[in-house]
Design a protein around this motif. Structure first.
Motif, PDB file in Angstrom:
ATOM      1  N   GLU A   1       0.843  -1.186   0.000  1.00 54.34           N
ATOM      2  CA  GLU A   1       0.000   0.000   0.000  1.00 54.34           C
ATOM      3  C   GLU A   1       0.881   1.240   0.000  1.00 54.34           C
ATOM      4  O   GLU A   1       1.881   1.295   0.717  1.00 54.34           O
ATOM      5  CB  GLU A   1      -0.883   0.005   1.247  1.00 54.34           C
ATOM      6  CG  GLU A   1      -1.721   1.258   1.388  1.00 54.34           C
ATOM      7  CD  GLU A   1      -2.426   1.368   2.725  1.00 54.34           C
ATOM      8  OE1 GLU A   1      -2.901   2.474   3.029  1.00 54.34           O
ATOM      9  OE2 GLU A   1      -2.513   0.371   3.466  1.00 54.34           O
ATOM     10  N   GLY A   2       0.512   2.225  -0.786  1.00 51.37           N
ATOM     11  CA  GLY A   2       1.202   3.506  -0.795  1.00 51.37           C
ATOM     12  C   GLY A   2       0.333   4.574  -0.172  1.00 51.37           C
ATOM     13  O   GLY A   2      -0.875   4.380   0.022  1.00 51.37           O
ATOM     14  N   PRO A   3       0.911   5.723   0.154  1.00 53.13           N
ATOM     15  CA  PRO A   3       0.140   6.814   0.775  1.00 53.13           C
ATOM     16  C   PRO A   3      -1.099   7.219  -0.032  1.00 53.13           C
ATOM     17  O   PRO A   3      -2.138   7.545   0.540  1.00 53.13           O
ATOM     18  CB  PRO A   3       1.139   7.968   0.858  1.00 53.13           C
ATOM     19  CG  PRO A   3       2.479   7.318   0.832  1.00 53.13           C
ATOM     20  CD  PRO A   3       2.323   6.075  -0.001  1.00 53.13           C
ATOM     21  N   ALA A   4      -1.022   7.169  -1.334  1.00 58.90           N
ATOM     22  CA  ALA A   4      -2.154   7.561  -2.177  1.00 58.90           C
ATOM     23  C   ALA A   4      -3.302   6.543  -2.144  1.00 58.90           C
ATOM     24  O   ALA A   4      -4.401   6.838  -2.614  1.00 58.90           O
ATOM     25  CB  ALA A   4      -1.680   7.761  -3.617  1.00 58.90           C
ATOM     26  N   ASP A   5      -3.058   5.363  -1.579  1.00 60.29           N
ATOM     27  CA  ASP A   5      -4.074   4.303  -1.548  1.00 60.29           C
ATOM     28  C   ASP A   5      -4.993   4.372  -0.335  1.00 60.29           C
ATOM     29  O   ASP A   5      -6.003   3.668  -0.290  1.00 60.29           O
ATOM     30  CB  ASP A   5      -3.402   2.918  -1.537  1.00 60.29           C
ATOM     31  CG  ASP A   5      -2.591   2.644  -2.771  1.00 60.29           C
ATOM     32  OD1 ASP A   5      -3.053   2.988  -3.876  1.00 60.29           O
ATOM     33  OD2 ASP A   5      -1.491   2.075  -2.631  1.00 60.29           O
ATOM     34  N   GLU A   6      -4.656   5.181   0.654  1.00 59.84           N
ATOM     35  CA  GLU A   6      -5.359   5.142   1.937  1.00 59.84           C
ATOM     36  C   GLU A   6      -6.873   5.306   1.816  1.00 59.84           C
ATOM     37  O   GLU A   6      -7.635   4.523   2.383  1.00 59.84           O
ATOM     38  CB  GLU A   6      -4.785   6.205   2.874  1.00 59.84           C
ATOM     39  CG  GLU A   6      -5.258   6.045   4.287  1.00 59.84           C
ATOM     40  CD  GLU A   6      -4.542   6.963   5.266  1.00 59.84           C
ATOM     41  OE1 GLU A   6      -5.213   7.409   6.208  1.00 59.84           O
ATOM     42  OE2 GLU A   6      -3.332   7.224   5.091  1.00 59.84           O
ATOM     43  N   SER A   7      -7.343   6.281   1.059  1.00 58.36           N
ATOM     44  CA  SER A   7      -8.798   6.483   0.957  1.00 58.36           C
ATOM     45  C   SER A   7      -9.458   5.340   0.188  1.00 58.36           C
ATOM     46  O   SER A   7     -10.570   4.919   0.523  1.00 58.36           O
ATOM     47  CB  SER A   7      -9.127   7.835   0.325  1.00 58.36           C
ATOM     48  OG  SER A   7      -8.645   7.904  -0.993  1.00 58.36           O
ATOM     49  N   ALA A   8      -8.792   4.812  -0.833  1.00 53.80           N
ATOM     50  CA  ALA A   8      -9.349   3.679  -1.586  1.00 53.80           C
ATOM     51  C   ALA A   8      -9.414   2.432  -0.714  1.00 53.80           C
ATOM     52  O   ALA A   8     -10.380   1.663  -0.798  1.00 53.80           O
ATOM     53  CB  ALA A   8      -8.514   3.416  -2.836  1.00 53.80           C
ATOM     54  N   VAL A   9      -8.410   2.232   0.141  1.00 53.44           N
ATOM     55  CA  VAL A   9      -8.407   1.084   1.052  1.00 53.44           C
ATOM     56  C   VAL A   9      -9.574   1.202   2.029  1.00 53.44           C
ATOM     57  O   VAL A   9     -10.280   0.226   2.298  1.00 53.44           O
ATOM     58  CB  VAL A   9      -7.055   0.967   1.791  1.00 53.44           C
ATOM     59  CG1 VAL A   9      -7.147   0.008   2.968  1.00 53.44           C
ATOM     60  CG2 VAL A   9      -5.967   0.529   0.821  1.00 53.44           C
TER      61      VAL A   9
END
Length: 171
Positions: free
Chosen positions: A6-14
């Motif tokens: 997981e990357g920082p940009a994935d947080e909301s999608a996760v």
């Protein structure tokens, strides 16, 4: 499908995938989504063991995380939550995520992974009742649903009570 960290940009999608995976008519914001938020802000969060599955367009379709737990004072891992968007369930996404996170945990020398989940589902990954290894669950009522998967660095002397990180205490 691709499994990656997981990357920082994935947080909301996760968070969106976790919410979709666990939401119900009476629980539009399930406890698993809030748990994930709290885990991210505690010292038990292990970024290298937070993995996403992405679909054909690069969109996040699944997520798994292992956080720092303990057996007695010995550091081990707790798996969960494992989330797959409902549109992608029963297509091998969860299977791929669990295999990937177990392989990553083994590669960094972790001794075992514990979880609370279905023995029918998790036995395919080598999870067995924790009591078989002398590890007691946080709640004795969990019985066979509290399971352990030993990894290469496991030593049979590792026994005792399992403790999840603090955010699990609020469930």
């Amino acid at each position: 499908m691709l499994i990656r960290r997981e990357g920082p940009a994935d947080e909301s999608a996760v968070r969106a995938v976790t919410t979709a995976a666990f939401a119900g008519p009476e629980t539009p914001d399930p406890v698993e989504a809030g748990l994930l938020d709290r885990l991210r802000t505690c010292d038990a969060w292990l970024a290298e063991l937070s993995m996403v599955a992405t679909g054909e367009q690069g969109e996040v379709i699944g997520h798994v995380v292992c956080t720092r737990g303990h057996v007695g004072t010995h550091p081990v891992l707790g798996l969960g939550p494992l989330s797959v968007h409902p549109a992608h369930q029963r297509q091998g996404v969860g299977l791929a995520l669990v295999h990937s996170v177990l392989g990553a945990a083994d590669a960094i020398g972790e001794p075992l992974v514990a979880l609370l989940g279905s023995p029918t589902y998790y036995s395919r990954f080598g999870f067995r009742a924790s009591t078989r290894y002398g590890i007691t669950p946080p709640d004795p009522g969990w019985g066979e649903y509290f399971q352990v998967r030993t990894l290469t660095a496991y030593a049979p002397a590792l026994r005792g009570a399992f403790a999840y990180p603090a955010p699990f205490d609020d469930l």
